[in-house]
Design a protein around this motif. Structure first.
Motif, mmCIF file in Angstrom:
data_model
loop_
_atom_site.group_PDB
_atom_site.id
_atom_site.type_symbol
_atom_site.label_atom_id
_atom_site.label_comp_id
_atom_site.label_asym_id
_atom_site.label_seq_id
_atom_site.Cartn_x
_atom_site.Cartn_y
_atom_site.Cartn_z
ATOM 1 N N ARG A 36 -6.097 1.332 -7.076
ATOM 2 C CA ARG A 36 -7.398 1.346 -6.419
ATOM 3 C C ARG A 36 -7.263 2.041 -5.069
ATOM 4 O O ARG A 36 -6.239 1.918 -4.401
ATOM 5 C CB ARG A 36 -7.943 -0.073 -6.194
ATOM 6 N N ILE A 37 -8.313 2.726 -4.667
ATOM 7 C CA ILE A 37 -8.347 3.328 -3.336
ATOM 8 C C ILE A 37 -8.703 2.227 -2.351
ATOM 9 O O ILE A 37 -9.711 1.529 -2.518
ATOM 10 C CB ILE A 37 -9.381 4.470 -3.258
ATOM 11 N N ALA A 38 -7.862 2.068 -1.332
ATOM 12 C CA ALA A 38 -8.044 1.004 -0.344
ATOM 13 C C ALA A 38 -8.737 1.552 0.905
ATOM 14 O O ALA A 38 -8.428 2.653 1.362
ATOM 15 C CB ALA A 38 -6.688 0.417 0.024
ATOM 16 N N ILE A 92 0.865 -1.189 0.000
ATOM 17 C CA ILE A 92 0.000 0.000 0.000
ATOM 18 C C ILE A 92 0.895 1.230 0.000
ATOM 19 O O ILE A 92 1.945 1.243 0.645
ATOM 20 C CB ILE A 92 -0.980 -0.016 1.209
ATOM 21 N N GLU A 93 0.483 2.232 -0.762
ATOM 22 C CA GLU A 93 1.240 3.485 -0.775
ATOM 23 C C GLU A 93 0.306 4.650 -0.493
ATOM 24 O O GLU A 93 -0.914 4.489 -0.505
ATOM 25 C CB GLU A 93 1.981 3.665 -2.107
ATOM 26 N N ASP A 94 0.913 5.803 -0.231
ATOM 27 C CA ASP A 94 0.137 7.008 0.077
ATOM 28 C C ASP A 94 -0.764 6.775 1.295
ATOM 29 O O ASP A 94 -1.904 7.225 1.332
ATOM 30 C CB ASP A 94 -0.681 7.439 -1.143
ATOM 31 N N GLY A 95 -0.256 6.022 2.259
ATOM 32 C CA GLY A 95 -1.015 5.722 3.469
ATOM 33 C C GLY A 95 -0.565 4.398 4.044
ATOM 34 O O GLY A 95 0.503 3.882 3.689
ATOM 35 N N GLU A 96 -1.394 3.850 4.926
ATOM 36 C CA GLU A 96 -1.066 2.556 5.535
ATOM 37 C C GLU A 96 -2.327 1.918 6.084
ATOM 38 O O GLU A 96 -3.324 2.584 6.327
ATOM 39 C CB GLU A 96 -0.033 2.720 6.646
ATOM 40 N N GLY A 145 -5.134 4.285 1.677
ATOM 41 C CA GLY A 145 -4.066 4.527 0.714
ATOM 42 C C GLY A 145 -4.436 3.968 -0.641
ATOM 43 O O GLY A 145 -5.610 3.775 -0.946
ATOM 44 N N ILE A 146 -3.400 3.686 -1.420
ATOM 45 C CA ILE A 146 -3.583 3.174 -2.777
ATOM 46 C C ILE A 146 -2.942 1.787 -2.870
ATOM 47 O O ILE A 146 -1.801 1.589 -2.449
ATOM 48 C CB ILE A 146 -2.923 4.102 -3.823
ATOM 49 N N ILE A 147 -3.695 0.849 -3.432
ATOM 50 C CA ILE A 147 -3.173 -0.491 -3.716
ATOM 51 C C ILE A 147 -3.252 -0.684 -5.233
ATOM 52 O O ILE A 147 -3.860 0.122 -5.945
ATOM 53 C CB ILE A 147 -3.948 -1.610 -2.962
#
Length: 165
Positions: free
Chosen positions: A157-159, A82-86, A147-149
């Motif tokens: 995709r937005i997770a 995951i990126e841009d978050g966790e 975040g983004i997966i």
């Protein structure tokens, strides 16, 4: 909503389920999300496999299938990066994928999300950036953007995750 219930999808219902997915594909195009489920996705083979593995479920109202989705518990390889978050935690989780409604029952997606959450209090889902409808449904039901997966074909995709921990 007392007259609604969820049960595993039966193989004999595959044609009905595929019609719901076709309707959902058209709805996505009409609501500004033309690329998430390109024609032929999810495929008949994919749904048949979900059914055979016991992870495809239907929601019925008045004994008529009104919604279909995939739910299972366990590691989903799509969520390993995951990126841009966790993710808020690394506990065991359930996943919800491929939810589609016949379009006849208001609130049915929320009903299905609640059912999944009752099964597992640590629930993950994802959706396309253009799928504003699903983003609203997830947020309305207490899911937080994490975040983004990236799915198997490399598309972002937005997770989301909903957890009580």
């Amino acid at each position: 909503m007392n007259d609604m219930y969820i049960r595993p999808t039966e193989l004999s219902e595959l044609d009905t389920v595929m019609k719901i997915y076709e309707r959902a594909q058209q709805f996505m195009v009409e609501s500004g999300n033309p690329t998430q489920w390109k024609k032929g996705h999810p495929s008949r083979d994919m749904i048949e496999k979900d059914i055979s593995l016991g992870r495809s479920f239907v929601c019925l109202k008045d004994e008529k299938i009104e919604c279909v989705f995939m739910y299972e518990e366990g590691e989903d390889p799509t969520y390993s990066y995951i990126e841009d978050g966790e993710w808020p935690n690394a506990f065991a989780y359930g996943v919800l994928h491929r939810i589609a409604s016949a379009g006849n029952v208001k609130g049915i997606a929320s009903f299905c999300l609640s059912w999944c959450y009752e099964k597992c209090k640590n629930l993950r889902a994802d959706t396309h950036r253009d799928n504003k409808v699903m983003q609203r449904v997830l947020q309305k039901n207490g899911f937080k953007r994490c975040g983004i997966i990236y799915i198997a074909d490399g598309s972002p995709r937005i997770a989301y995750q909903k957890t009580e921990k």
